[in-house]
Design a protein around this motif. Sequence first.
Motif, mmCIF file in Angstrom:
data_model
loop_
_atom_site.group_PDB
_atom_site.id
_atom_site.type_symbol
_atom_site.label_atom_id
_atom_site.label_comp_id
_atom_site.label_asym_id
_atom_site.label_seq_id
_atom_site.Cartn_x
_atom_site.Cartn_y
_atom_site.Cartn_z
ATOM 1 N N PHE A 258 1.265 5.827 14.261
ATOM 2 C CA PHE A 258 1.110 3.961 13.097
ATOM 3 C C PHE A 258 2.811 4.070 13.088
ATOM 4 N N PHE B 264 -5.423 -2.130 7.703
ATOM 5 C CA PHE B 264 -5.261 -0.690 7.835
ATOM 6 C C PHE B 264 -3.472 -1.009 7.705
ATOM 7 N N MET B 265 -3.319 -1.182 9.375
ATOM 8 C CA MET B 265 -2.299 -0.485 9.880
ATOM 9 C C MET B 265 -0.497 -1.560 9.787
ATOM 10 N N TRP C 67 6.993 1.392 -0.356
ATOM 11 C CA TRP C 67 6.617 2.635 0.514
ATOM 12 C C TRP C 67 8.222 3.367 0.475
ATOM 13 N N TYR D 84 -0.564 -2.139 6.275
ATOM 14 C CA TYR D 84 -0.524 -1.690 5.179
ATOM 15 C C TYR D 84 0.139 -0.244 4.832
ATOM 16 N N GLN D 85 -0.355 0.090 6.210
ATOM 17 C CA GLN D 85 -0.084 2.560 5.800
ATOM 18 C C GLN D 85 1.917 2.354 6.087
ATOM 19 N N PRO D 86 2.331 3.032 5.643
ATOM 20 C CA PRO D 86 4.004 3.453 5.334
ATOM 21 C C PRO D 86 4.642 3.709 7.018
ATOM 22 N N ARG E 277 6.837 -4.875 1.290
ATOM 23 C CA ARG E 277 6.148 -3.157 1.806
ATOM 24 C C ARG E 277 6.568 -2.049 2.631
#
Lengths: 332, 275
Positions: B198, B215-216, B251, B218-220, B247
């Motif tokens: 990720f 999705f990619m 996070w 916004y994920q940490p 972002r």
Amino acid sequence: MSDSAIIVDRLTKTFRVAERRPGAWNALAGLVRRHYREVRAIDDISFRLAEGELLGFVGPNGAGKSTTIKILCGILEPTAGQCTVGGIVPWRERVRHVARIGAVFGQRTQLWWDLPVIESFALLRDIYRVPPERYRQTSDELIARLDLGRLLATPVRQLSLGQRMRCEIAASLLHEPRVLFLDEPTIGLDAVAKLAVRDFVKTLNREHGVTVILTTHDMHDIEALAERVIVIGKGVILADGSLASLRRGALAERRLRVHFAGEPPATIELPGAAVRQREARSIELAFDPRLTSAHRLIASVASEFEVEDIHLEEPPIEEVIARFYAQHEVDG
Amino acid sequence: MTASALRPYHAVFRARFQLLLQYRAAAIAGFGTQCWWGTIKVMIFSAFLAGPVASPMTLRETIDYIWLGQAFLMLLPWSADPELARMVRSGDIAYERLRPVDGYAYWYARAVARRTATPLLRAMPMVLLTGVVLPSLGYGRWGLGPPAGIAAVLLFIASMALVVALASAFSTLLDVLVVMTLSERGVNILVAPLAIVFSGSLIPLPLLPEWLQPFMQYQPFAGLLDSPLRIYSGHLGGWSAVGALGRQAVWTVLLVALGRAIMRRAMARLQTQGG
């Protein structure tokens, strides 16, 4: 606030221990439903300690000594009860509290394994925010008193246990705490190192007035250091007083070892005394000093037999404490 | 905060940092492995992107992404601090609670040292080799190209600083979980694959299917590698770059809050091992 350095009031700590019955089936069952057992490490413990006192904390393994110390250090939170150290509740104001105490856990290390001793000390200086001038004075004194001069450049992992323990004790005192907790500081040490630790703790307490709580399994530590002893077993206080009073309560007998010039007599009939041990040229008698006095016993032995030498002894302190544990059914 | 308030954290950071710089053999071995991996990946993606294909990322951007990804590989929160894991097992962790410091900040400072010292050791030779040596030998096409411009450089530096903050928050969270579960193995096994996939370390995130992109983004884990790498090559610029920085910051704050909350719980039920 009061003049007591440490007040412990009805302190109780229970742990929840996950349990598993033996066998593969039970291991699988444990994944679904766990069984917990409540273990009461200490149960309703109360005592007070004045400033400058040195308290010996004694008890078999698992008695609750370390748990009590850890609560007093602010590491653990008790399940019930209260305690204050210098007016502070340790676990409520942990940061303020730990800045004012020192602790040595004999089986652990607080020095950085890969760093030379002096760098560990410097790190502790910064962590405790000791002013540089103050640090120079304190560390110089500790280094001199504990004879650490030659060890300072050595990485901690290369020290012997005795050397390391001396460094650990110095490390716990760099911020000049008024209260010091020593949890088994002499464990595993040789005779010389033990004496060095004892001497140092003694002067720290007697000359600098540092309040000390000491746990140990070595009764000679207690004999050499503590005016007051608390015996703890199965989480409760069994005795709180001087070593002499503990001795009187548990095993008051004294012993007379008589060496004979020739064959020892087959039987000895003396009021208030019993034969405890018999060897080739000597007999050991045990007697209760409340029933018969030592000098009367010696006089009658000397008048009846041809005696070469006589020793008057007290039972070794280990035996006293073992007897005490047995009386209270807490032996290990 | 005053300098004296930060003194303990600075001290523990400095000590850890200096110690970690000493692991020379690991650095050399790691560098070798990373060169090899980087070369293979450059070859694979060149094969894919060589023809006239519509790709979300040019070959130039992809190669920069790969080499920088290898250079900053050690910034990823691979594992919990082995030193803390040892302390948990031996019970030395008790001493950590004896220090008059904020427990979380103290461990965070250690994590920052881990997430700067080792990466620094690995990044410098990698950038030197792919960004200077390869081009001077005439293989610049396969090496690390220059950044997209002044703005990209400034944004890249800001983004890298946030990577350190975010990666340290991740690492400290792992440390706290180790204390809670009393073992570092479970934690490490879970986090390593997540971090590789990720963060974009395995395949650059823009090259993943389009429906995954929201999705990619916004994920940490994207903030650990993907964001600064795309900013460098100009794939991400202007407000999109600023958004990525935002972002990363958000996070970081969330992970710090989570780590603190779990630590408070873990410490309340701490039972020191072995009495």
